[in-house]
Design a protein around this motif. Sequence first.
Motif, PDB file in Angstrom:
ATOM      1  N   ALA A 263       0.961  -1.098   0.102  1.00 50.34           N
ATOM      2  CA  ALA A 263       0.080  -0.062  -0.003  1.00 50.34           C
ATOM      3  C   ALA A 263       0.852   1.263   0.031  1.00 50.34           C
ATOM      4  CB  ALA A 263      -0.888   0.005   1.249  1.00 50.34           C
ATOM      5  N   ALA A 264       0.909   1.890  -1.041  1.00 50.85           N
ATOM      6  CA  ALA A 264       1.636   3.265  -1.159  1.00 50.85           C
ATOM      7  C   ALA A 264       0.891   4.554  -0.497  1.00 50.85           C
ATOM      8  CB  ALA A 264       2.009   3.799  -2.647  1.00 50.85           C
ATOM      9  N   ALA A 265       1.434   4.639   0.744  1.00 48.38           N
ATOM     10  CA  ALA A 265       0.848   5.767   1.463  1.00 48.38           C
ATOM     11  C   ALA A 265       0.577   6.990   0.546  1.00 48.38           C
ATOM     12  CB  ALA A 265       1.731   6.442   2.433  1.00 48.38           C
ATOM     13  N   PRO A 266      -0.539   7.800   0.805  1.00 44.21           N
ATOM     14  CA  PRO A 266      -0.852   8.799  -0.184  1.00 44.21           C
ATOM     15  C   PRO A 266       0.421   9.957   0.088  1.00 44.21           C
ATOM     16  CG  PRO A 266      -2.808   8.287   1.125  1.00 44.21           C
ATOM     17  CD  PRO A 266      -1.677   7.353   1.760  1.00 44.21           C
ATOM     18  N   GLY A 267       0.717  10.741  -1.077  1.00 47.29           N
ATOM     19  CA  GLY A 267       1.873  11.322  -1.211  1.00 47.29           C
ATOM     20  C   GLY A 267       3.141  10.579  -1.576  1.00 47.29           C
ATOM     21  N   TYR A 268       3.063   9.459  -1.513  1.00 44.45           N
ATOM     22  CA  TYR A 268       4.397   8.692  -1.739  1.00 44.45           C
ATOM     23  C   TYR A 268       4.179   7.597  -2.894  1.00 44.45           C
ATOM     24  CZ  TYR A 268       5.736  11.067   2.606  1.00 44.45           C
ATOM     25  OH  TYR A 268       5.914  11.928   3.406  1.00 44.45           O
ATOM     26  N   ASP A 269       4.890   7.642  -3.949  1.00 43.27           N
ATOM     27  CA  ASP A 269       4.822   6.585  -5.026  1.00 43.27           C
ATOM     28  C   ASP A 269       5.864   5.251  -4.398  1.00 43.27           C
ATOM     29  OD1 ASP A 269       3.363   7.895  -6.490  1.00 43.27           O
ATOM     30  OD2 ASP A 269       5.043   8.794  -7.372  1.00 43.27           O
ATOM     31  N   ALA A 270       5.380   3.855  -4.671  1.00 42.85           N
ATOM     32  CA  ALA A 270       6.188   3.016  -4.161  1.00 42.85           C
ATOM     33  C   ALA A 270       6.631   2.134  -5.446  1.00 42.85           C
ATOM     34  CB  ALA A 270       5.311   1.962  -3.202  1.00 42.85           C
ATOM     35  N   TYR A 271       7.894   1.540  -5.099  1.00 46.07           N
ATOM     36  CA  TYR A 271       8.473   0.697  -6.259  1.00 46.07           C
ATOM     37  C   TYR A 271       8.972  -0.586  -5.568  1.00 46.07           C
ATOM     38  CZ  TYR A 271      12.518  -1.195  -8.787  1.00 46.07           C
ATOM     39  OH  TYR A 271      13.402  -2.076  -9.291  1.00 46.07           O
ATOM     40  N   TYR A 272       8.778  -1.710  -5.856  1.00 46.88           N
ATOM     41  CA  TYR A 272       9.468  -2.931  -5.449  1.00 46.88           C
ATOM     42  C   TYR A 272      10.101  -3.899  -6.590  1.00 46.88           C
ATOM     43  CZ  TYR A 272       4.538  -4.568  -5.878  1.00 46.88           C
ATOM     44  OH  TYR A 272       3.195  -4.783  -6.145  1.00 46.88           O
ATOM     45  N   LEU A 273      11.156  -4.400  -6.673  1.00 46.44           N
ATOM     46  CA  LEU A 273      11.765  -5.528  -7.371  1.00 46.44           C
ATOM     47  C   LEU A 273      11.466  -6.766  -6.687  1.00 46.44           C
ATOM     48  CD1 LEU A 273      13.742  -6.346  -9.572  1.00 46.44           C
ATOM     49  CD2 LEU A 273      15.373  -6.222  -7.898  1.00 46.44           C
ATOM     50  N   ASN A 274      10.768  -7.632  -7.849  1.00 48.16           N
ATOM     51  CA  ASN A 274      10.234  -8.941  -7.165  1.00 48.16           C
ATOM     52  C   ASN A 274      11.192 -10.023  -7.882  1.00 48.16           C
ATOM     53  OD1 ASN A 274       6.843  -8.512  -7.428  1.00 48.16           O
ATOM     54  ND2 ASN A 274       8.100  -8.839  -5.642  1.00 48.16           N
ATOM     55  N   VAL A 275      11.800 -10.911  -6.972  1.00 43.44           N
ATOM     56  CA  VAL A 275      12.628 -12.080  -7.570  1.00 43.44           C
ATOM     57  C   VAL A 275      11.899 -13.374  -7.077  1.00 43.44           C
ATOM     58  CG1 VAL A 275      14.939 -13.004  -7.685  1.00 43.44           C
ATOM     59  CG2 VAL A 275      14.505 -10.298  -7.187  1.00 43.44           C
ATOM     60  N   MET A 276      11.481 -14.117  -8.043  1.00 37.83           N
ATOM     61  CA  MET A 276      10.980 -15.363  -7.671  1.00 37.83           C
ATOM     62  C   MET A 276      11.581 -16.727  -8.380  1.00 37.83           C
ATOM     63  SD  MET A 276       7.198 -14.259  -8.158  1.00 37.83           S
ATOM     64  CE  MET A 276       7.282 -12.922  -9.419  1.00 37.83           C
ATOM     65  N   ALA A 277      11.664 -17.759  -7.686  1.00 40.42           N
ATOM     66  CA  ALA A 277      12.115 -19.034  -8.028  1.00 40.42           C
ATOM     67  C   ALA A 277      11.769 -19.992  -7.188  1.00 40.42           C
ATOM     68  CB  ALA A 277      13.484 -19.094  -8.547  1.00 40.42           C
TER      69      ALA A 277
END
Length: 312
Positions: A263-277
């Motif tokens: 959940a990206a808090a209002p006022g802040y953009d969120a990014y994530y890198l996902n690595v799966m295997a």
Amino acid sequence: MTRKWTYRPGELARDGWGDVVDRGVPGWRHTALRIADLDRGPVSERASGRESIILPLTGECEVRYSVPGAAPDAAVELRGRASVFDGPADALYLPIDAEYTLTGHGRVSVSQAYTDLRLPVEVIRRESVPVELRGSGNMSRQVHNFGTPARLHAGAIIACEVLTPGGCWSSYPTHKHDRDVPGVETALEEIYYFEVEVERGLGGVADASARAVDAGVEEAGHEADPFALFATYPSDRRPIEISAMVRTGDIALVPYGYHGPVAAAPGYDAYYLNVMAGAGDREWLIQDDPAHGWLRETWDAGQIDARLPFGG
């Protein structure tokens, strides 16, 4: 199995790298991740038994590498970006047992998976990265599928970037991928690496501090502490619980269980890198939490958040 699921920047520092997740973390088996700040100097390793995808997070980097059975000392320049919210970056896929050294500036990630397959080197130019807009309304997100099966031929790794505008939720509906059921679900261990910035479009605040990487910055007369929220909970009797504020550089480990939202808090953009295997097929097959899966059916009736795409 480890009972520590989240790590702050530097908690997993090793051998000149800012953070390292691999089989040195108790209970971790299939995936690995390395993060480095190249402004602090070059980093290198021999990726024994691991395939790798090298991706600039910010800045640019040069990769000098050698692969068993191939010519020594090849080099590739990877074009990066000022921010993870400025569109895709170049990436480089290296097969198992490659040796490499990274130089340049900015932050760089190396996503990895353990595999027995040795496949060719591939340069993934940013123009060829599929960019997907997924969800709708306040469940809108942007996905860079640079390391998914549809884009990259690899042994085990599945990797992508997800960008979530301020006030929106992604990794949602809450879902899992922790058992192998052919055609239904694949068991995939997962790493989340986060970055969070002041929301684009907030005038002077965004212009001055969207590039800031330290929480609590004071620029343009404003204080900002960019954050998002991340959660996991059990899908069976195996215990797992995350209910965390996450900021730039934080890492979360999800070996099993229902996970999401981010959940990206209002006022802040969120990014994530996902690595799966995982040990089985290289497919991303998931099962939603039945309590929340119905929300996926609402996407078609809504519109993608107008702030997307980032970097477009």
